[in-house]
Design an enzyme around this catalytic site. Structure first.
Site, short mmCIF file in Angstrom:
data_model
loop_
_atom_site.label_atom_id
_atom_site.label_comp_id
_atom_site.label_asym_id
_atom_site.label_seq_id
_atom_site.Cartn_x
_atom_site.Cartn_y
_atom_site.Cartn_z
N GLU A 1 28.76 -9.31 25.89
CA GLU A 1 28.19 -10.37 25.04
C GLU A 1 26.73 -10.65 25.36
O GLU A 1 26.15 -11.61 24.84
CB GLU A 1 29.02 -11.65 25.21
N HIS B 1 38.85 -15.88 14.72
CA HIS B 1 37.61 -16.40 15.30
C HIS B 1 37.64 -17.94 15.36
O HIS B 1 36.81 -18.62 14.76
CB HIS B 1 36.39 -15.94 14.48
N ASP C 1 32.18 -20.40 19.83
CA ASP C 1 31.59 -19.37 20.69
C ASP C 1 32.65 -18.97 21.72
O ASP C 1 33.59 -19.71 21.97
CB ASP C 1 30.34 -19.91 21.38
N GLY C 2 32.48 -17.80 22.30
CA GLY C 2 33.40 -17.36 23.35
C GLY C 2 34.64 -16.65 22.85
O GLY C 2 35.56 -16.38 23.63
#
Length: 333
Positions: free
Chosen positions: A48, A176, A180-181
């Site tokens: 990432e 999703h 984030d992450g």
């Protein structure tokens, strides 16, 4: 599909060779978990864009030090991922995966980055750069995540562990659910599925980032491409672990010796209990064996797999209507 089946067979064989070394001494088990704690944290973050090297990740995670010139967020990602990694070992023995487990993984990873959004589903629309496909709308995320968890629990003992892990990863990423992450949590969930079913974790090195993203994108129309990619990573990680095991055990140097050792290894008390239960109740399912032996379903599954690999039992008929047959009793002595 033939190629994937052959890869599954290879992972099964590697897993059987690894079982020859079990149970590992507590000190060895601890050091291996720490080894992969750093390795998985480093590789998953590097994919990432995290700038910490593997040695720097080790210093941050194990010593609690900061690296001069490196972003504070990169440190938070390393520490958070290590905490989430520790958590997956806490839930490997649970009877089922729960939605709260996934929220907890994200919370542990994201807490220091953004405490308000840690462990919370996103409430805004997001776009995945480089992808031609949209993810779940914010309003549908809770329902989609409930469906995901139900799918996993319904299929945990129906699919091959590698297929299960790859599919869980893919389905989660396609939803999703977090701001984030998501990639980090997806890889943690993938490895949780492998651990729950008696496999080692799988490392995806940053050098394979392009191939990884390509196979995941292609999985929208050809899911076997991503499954094949994950199978390759499982095999590579297994071979790495076998190398480590052989280097620390001079008595086991080749496949023949590994096989002999696996076949002659005494059963654990848990395996003895399950073998006895199967002898009394050959028609019992995983759930009934778990209730009878007072053990978790993942423990039953792992132990049954070991008993099958070492030719103590075999399955006659289908999963639903078949039965177990004892091939040999444990030698006493």
């Amino acid at each position: 599909m033939k190629e994937i089946t052959e890869k599954f067979q290879k992972t099964d064989e590697n897993n059987r060779l690894l079982s020859a070394y079990r149970p590992l001494p507590p000190e060895t088990l601890k050091s291996l978990r720490e080894y992969y704690r750093v390795g998985l944290t480093y590789t998953s973050n590097a994919i990432e864009g995290n700038s910490l090297t593997e040695s720097e990740t080790k210093v941050v995670v194990e010593d609690g030090l900061t690296i001069e010139g490196k972003p504070l967020r990169d440190h938070y990602e390393a520490v958070g991922h290590a905490k989430a990694y520790d958590y997956i070992y806490q839930i490997t023995e649970k009877a089922e995966l729960e939605e709260e487990d996934i929220l907890r993984l994200h919370y542990l990873f994201y807490q220091q980055i953004d405490a308000e959004k840690a462990g919370q589903y996103r409430n805004v629309k997001v776009y995945i750069s480089g992808s031609h496909y949209s993810v779940a709308t914010a309003s549908k995320i809770p329902a989609e995540m409930q469906k995901l968890v139900k799918w996993y629990n319904d299929n945990e003992k129906k699919l091959h562990p590698v297929e299960l892990a790859a599919e869980l990863h893919k389905r989660f990423v396609f939803i999703h659910p977090f701001i984030d992450g998501n990639g980090r949590v997806a890889r943690l969930l993938m490895n949780l599925a492998l651990l729950r079913n008696g496999y080692t974790i799988a490392i995806i090195p940053a050098i394979l980032r392009h191939e990884y993203i390509y196979s995941l994108e292609t999985a929208h129309t050809r899911p076997e491409v991503f499954t094949s990619f994950i199978a390759d990573r499982v095999i590579a990680t297994q071979l790495d672990l076998l190398r480590l095991m052989r280097e620390s055990d001079d008595t086991v140097n080749d496949t023949v010796n590994d096989t002999v050792k696996a076949d002659s290894k005494p059963l654990s008390k848990t395996e003895q209990t399950i073998l006895k239960a199967i002898g009394l109740h050959p028609d019992y399912s995983y759930e009934k064996l778990a209730a009878h032996c007072k053990l978790s379903r993942p423990t039953i599954a792992r132990s049954v797999k070991t008993l099958q690999n070492n030719n103590f039992i075999r399955r006659i008929g289908s999963d639903k209507t078949g039965r177990w047959e004892i091939i040999k009793e444990e030698e006493q002595g």
